[in-house]
Scaffold this active site. Structure first.
Site, short mmCIF file in Angstrom:
data_model
loop_
_atom_site.label_atom_id
_atom_site.label_comp_id
_atom_site.label_asym_id
_atom_site.label_seq_id
_atom_site.Cartn_x
_atom_site.Cartn_y
_atom_site.Cartn_z
N HIS A 72 37.13 55.96 9.67
CA HIS A 72 37.90 56.75 8.69
C HIS A 72 37.56 56.29 7.29
CE1 HIS A 72 41.44 57.82 11.60
NE2 HIS A 72 40.26 58.10 12.11
N TYR A 201 50.50 58.29 6.34
CA TYR A 201 51.69 57.47 6.16
C TYR A 201 52.69 58.30 5.38
CZ TYR A 201 49.25 53.14 7.50
OH TYR A 201 48.57 52.16 8.18
N PRO A 293 53.96 45.94 10.83
CA PRO A 293 52.73 46.67 11.15
C PRO A 293 52.26 47.69 10.10
CG PRO A 293 54.56 47.44 12.50
CD PRO A 293 55.06 46.24 11.76
N LYS A 297 47.56 44.95 9.73
CA LYS A 297 46.81 43.72 9.47
C LYS A 297 46.78 42.70 10.61
CE LYS A 297 45.23 44.62 5.50
NZ LYS A 297 44.08 45.44 5.81
N TYR A 385 43.50 47.65 2.20
CA TYR A 385 43.58 48.30 3.50
C TYR A 385 42.28 48.11 4.30
CZ TYR A 385 45.38 51.75 6.83
OH TYR A 385 45.85 52.36 7.96
P1 FAD Z 1 48.42 38.35 21.11
O1 FAD Z 1 47.71 39.64 21.14
O2 FAD Z 1 49.89 38.33 21.19
O3 FAD Z 1 47.80 37.48 22.28
C1 FAD Z 1 48.40 36.29 22.72
C2 FAD Z 1 48.07 36.09 24.17
O4 FAD Z 1 48.64 34.86 24.62
C3 FAD Z 1 48.68 37.18 25.05
O5 FAD Z 1 47.71 37.70 25.91
C4 FAD Z 1 49.81 36.47 25.77
O6 FAD Z 1 50.07 37.04 27.05
C5 FAD Z 1 49.28 35.06 25.84
N1 FAD Z 1 50.31 34.04 26.01
C6 FAD Z 1 51.57 34.03 25.53
N2 FAD Z 1 52.23 32.93 25.92
C7 FAD Z 1 51.36 32.22 26.68
C8 FAD Z 1 51.46 31.00 27.38
N3 FAD Z 1 52.59 30.31 27.39
N4 FAD Z 1 50.39 30.56 28.05
C9 FAD Z 1 49.23 31.27 28.07
N5 FAD Z 1 49.07 32.44 27.42
C10 FAD Z 1 50.14 32.91 26.73
N6 FAD Z 1 47.65 44.82 14.03
C11 FAD Z 1 46.65 45.42 13.34
O7 FAD Z 1 45.76 44.74 12.85
N7 FAD Z 1 46.59 46.77 13.16
C12 FAD Z 1 47.53 47.58 13.67
O8 FAD Z 1 47.41 48.79 13.54
C13 FAD Z 1 48.64 46.97 14.39
N8 FAD Z 1 49.60 47.73 14.94
C14 FAD Z 1 50.53 47.14 15.74
C15 FAD Z 1 51.44 47.97 16.36
C16 FAD Z 1 52.38 47.41 17.23
C17 FAD Z 1 53.36 48.34 17.89
C18 FAD Z 1 52.39 45.99 17.46
C19 FAD Z 1 53.40 45.38 18.40
C20 FAD Z 1 51.48 45.18 16.83
C21 FAD Z 1 50.55 45.73 15.97
N9 FAD Z 1 49.61 44.95 15.34
C22 FAD Z 1 48.64 45.56 14.57
C23 FAD Z 1 49.60 43.51 15.53
C24 FAD Z 1 48.59 43.03 16.57
O9 FAD Z 1 48.82 43.69 17.79
C25 FAD Z 1 48.73 41.51 16.74
O10 FAD Z 1 48.70 40.91 15.48
C26 FAD Z 1 47.58 40.94 17.60
O11 FAD Z 1 47.82 41.25 18.96
C27 FAD Z 1 47.47 39.42 17.45
O12 FAD Z 1 46.53 38.89 18.35
P2 FAD Z 1 46.70 37.46 18.96
O13 FAD Z 1 45.53 37.25 19.85
O14 FAD Z 1 46.98 36.49 17.89
O15 FAD Z 1 48.05 37.52 19.79
C1 DHB Z 2 48.41 52.06 13.87
C2 DHB Z 2 49.30 51.01 13.79
C3 DHB Z 2 49.69 50.56 12.55
O1 DHB Z 2 50.53 49.52 12.48
C4 DHB Z 2 49.21 51.12 11.39
O2 DHB Z 2 49.62 50.65 10.19
C5 DHB Z 2 48.30 52.16 11.45
C6 DHB Z 2 47.91 52.63 12.72
C7 DHB Z 2 47.99 52.54 15.19
O3 DHB Z 2 48.51 52.04 16.19
O4 DHB Z 2 47.13 53.44 15.28
#
Ligand code: FAD
Ligand code: DHB
Length: 401
Positions: A72, A201, A293, A297, A385
Site C-alpha cells: 500500500h 482510519y 494497535p 507498530k 507509519y
Molecule cells: P507474541 O506474538 O505474543 O509471541 C509470544 C509467544 O510466546 C507466543 O507464541 C506465546 O504463545 C509464547 N509464550 C507465552 N508464554 C510462554 C511461556 N511461558 N513459555 C513459552 N512460550 C510462551 N502489530 C503490528 O505491528 N501491526 C498491526 O497491525 C497490529 N495489529 C494488532 C491487532 C491486534 C488485534 C493485536 C492483539 C495485536 C496487534 N499487533 C499489531 C501487535 C502484534 O500482534 C504483537 O506486537 C506481536 O505479536 C508481538 O510479537 P512477539 O513475538 O513479541 O509476541
Molecule cells: C490492522 C491492525 C492495526 O492495528 C492497524 O493499525 C492497521 C491494520 C490489521 O489487522 O489489518
C-alpha cells in the site's frame, strides 16, 4: 541440552531471532508453550513496515510475502464523512507498508525454522528461566513426559506480554511505564472483497473504526468499543450496523458486507519495561513493550528489537565483546519510545473519549483538518507509519544471509 541462545516464545520475535542467528552460525533452542496450530491461527497484526519487509526479504523468508502481501502506497484518514488520502510513498521517497497477516508471517517463519532442523519445541509445559544473573542461564520445561533443561549463554525472552521471562526479573529492577485506555477494539474477519485498496482510519461521533484487509477476498474491520466489552453482546447484525454507520462516507464509500468468520475484543494499553535486559536475559517484542494497535507498530517493534539483538550476539560470539549487548536496551528503547509516542498520538487523535466535551471535539476536528491539509503534517504521519529508521539496519549489522 546445551545451546548458545535459548529463545522463549515462537511468535514473530522468537522465530525471526532464531532465523537471524541460524544464518550467522549461532545455535539456538526455541521453546513455545502453545501448539503449532494455535500459534499460526491466532489472528492479530496485519501491517508490515518497509523495514520489516526488507528484513524478511534479506533473510530469505519472503516468498509468501512477495506472492500474497499487498503493498500500500497510501492510507486514508476519514472524518466528517470525508476520506482524505495520505500518499506515503510520495512523501517518504518511495516507502510503503505491506498488508500480510501476522499468522502468515509466523507460518512462513516456522517452516523456515523446521527446514534448518534446529530445535523448536511446541507445547512445552511449566517453562521457567533460571540463573539469569550468571554466565550460564537455563530454561527448564516439560515436553510430553520428559523434563528438559537447556543450558545457555544468553536467554532471549520473546514470550509476549503474558510470558514468564519479564516476571522472572527480580522485583524493583525494571521501571514500568504504563497507560491504559478507556476503550478496546472489536475486530472481525469477513468474507467480503475489500472495497478500498488501502486502509481507512475513521473518526466518527460514535467512535473510531478501521477498514483493513487480509486478501482480495477477506476484509478485516475494527470498531472502538468499551474496554472489557463482551463479544456476546455483539450479534453479526449489530456489528455490521455499527461498522456501516461509522464508516459510510458522504461519497457513498463503505465496506462490503459478508459472512463474519472470526470476531474478538482486544484491550488497549501502552506499556514499557526498562531496561529490556537483566543479566543474561534480554527481553524482545511484546515481552518488553505493548503499544495500542492504532499505529500498527507491535509486530514491527518485535522485528526491530531482534535485529539489534542478533547484531549484538554476533559481535559477542565473534569478538567476545559485550559492548553491543550492553547497548541493546538503549538502542531499542529509543525507537520503542518513538513508536509509543506515535501509537498514543494516533489513538488519542482517532478515538472518542467517554467524557469528551464539545471543546475536545472541535479541537480534534481541527487536528484532523490540519493533518489532512498540511504537507508537513502528512509527511510526519507517513514517515512514522512506514517506520522510522533504527540505529541498526540489516546492512549496517554485517549480518549474513
Ligand atoms: P507474541 O506474538 O505474543 O509471541 C509470544 C509467544 O510466546 C507466543 O507464541 C506465546 O504463545 C509464547 N509464550 C507465552 N508464554 C510462554 C511461556 N511461558 N513459555 C513459552 N512460550 C510462551 N502489530 C503490528 O505491528 N501491526 C498491526 O497491525 C497490529 N495489529 C494488532 C491487532 C491486534 C488485534 C493485536 C492483539 C495485536 C496487534 N499487533 C499489531 C501487535 C502484534 O500482534 C504483537 O506486537 C506481536 O505479536 C508481538 O510479537 P512477539 O513475538 O513479541 O509476541
Ligand atoms: C490492522 C491492525 C492495526 O492495528 C492497524 O493499525 C492497521 C491494520 C490489521 O489487522 O489489518
Amino acid at each position: 541440552m546445551r545451546t548458545q541462545v535459548g529463545i522463549v516464545g515462537a511468535g514473530p520475535a522468537g522465530l525471526l531471532l532464531g532465523h537471524l542467528l541460524h544464518l550467522n552460525g549461532i545455535d539456538s533452542v526455541i521453546v513455545e508453550n502453545r501448539d503449532r496450530e494455535y500459534v499460526v491461527d491466532r489472528v492479530r497484526a496485519g501491517v508490515l513496515e518497509q523495514g520489516t519487509v526488507d528484513l524478511m526479504r534479506a533473510i530469505g523468508v519472503a516468498a509468501g510475502l512477495d506472492r500474497r502481501g499487498l503493498r500500500h502506497d497510501g492510507v486514508y484518514v476519514s472524518f466528517d464523512g470525508r476520506r482524505h488520502r495520505i500518499d506515503m510513498a510520495e512523501l517518504t521517497g518511495g516507502k510503503a507498508i505491506t498488508v500480510y497477516g501476522q499468522n502468515e508471517v509466523v507460518r512462513d517463519l516456522i517452516d523456515a525454522r523446521i527446514a534448518t532442523t534446529r530445535p523448536l519445541y511446541f507445547e512445552a509445559q511449566d517453562v521457567e528461566v533460571g540463573a539469569i544473573d550468571s554466565a550460564a542461564p537455563t530454561i527448564r520445561f516439560r515436553h510430553g513426559d520428559t523434563a528438559h533443561e537447556v543450558r545457555c549463554d544468553v536467554i532471549a525472552g520473546c514470550d509476549g506480554f503474558h510470558g514468564v521471562c519479564r516476571p522472572s526479573i527480580p522485583a524493583g529492577v525494571l521501571a514500568i511505564y504504563e497507560r491504559t485506555y478507556p476503550f478496546g477494539w472489536l475486530g472481525i474477519l469477513a468474507e467480503a472483497a475489500p472495497s478500498s485498496e488501502e486502509l481507512v482510519y475513521t473518526y466518527h461521533d460514535r467512535g473510531f473504526a478501521l477498514f483493513s484487509m487480509r486478501s482480495p477476498a477477506i476484509t478485516r474491520l475494527y470498531l472502538q468499543v468499551p474496554p472489557d466489552e463482551s463479544i456476546e453482546r455483539w450479534s453479526d447484525d449489530r456489528i455490521w450496523n455499527e461498522m456501516l454507520t461509522r464508516m459510510t462516507a458522504s461519497d457513498g464509500w463503505r465496506p462490503n458486507v459478508g459472512r463474519i468468520v472470526q470476531k474478538g475484543v482486544t484491550p488497549m494499553r501502552s506499556f514499557v519495561a526498562a531496561p529490556m535486559r537483566h543479566g543474561r536475559l534480554f527481553l524482545a517484542g511484546d515481552a518488553a513493550h505493548i503499544v495500542p494497535p492504532t499505529g500498527a507498530k507491535g509486530l514491527n517493534l518485535a522485528a526491530s528489537d531482534v535485529l539489534v539483538l542478533a547484531r549484538a550476539l554476533k559481535a559477542f560470539y565473534e569478538s567476545g565483546s559485550a559492548e553491543w549487548l550492553d547497548r541493546y536496551s538503549e538502542i531499542c528503547l529509543r525507537r520503542v519510545w518513538k513508536a509509543q509516542r506515535f501509537s498514543w498520538w494516533m489513538t488519542t487523535l482517532l478515538h472518542k473519549l467517554p467524557d469528551e466535551t464539545p471543546f475536545d471535539h472541535q479541537r480534534r476536528i481541527a487536528d484532523l483538518d490540519y493533518l489532512t491539509s498540511s504537507r508537513a503534517a502528512m509527511t510526519s504521519l507517513a514517515e512514522q507509519y512506514v517506520g522510522l529508521p533504527s540505529e541498526v539496519t540489516f546492512e549496517s549489522a554485517g549480518l549474513l544471509h
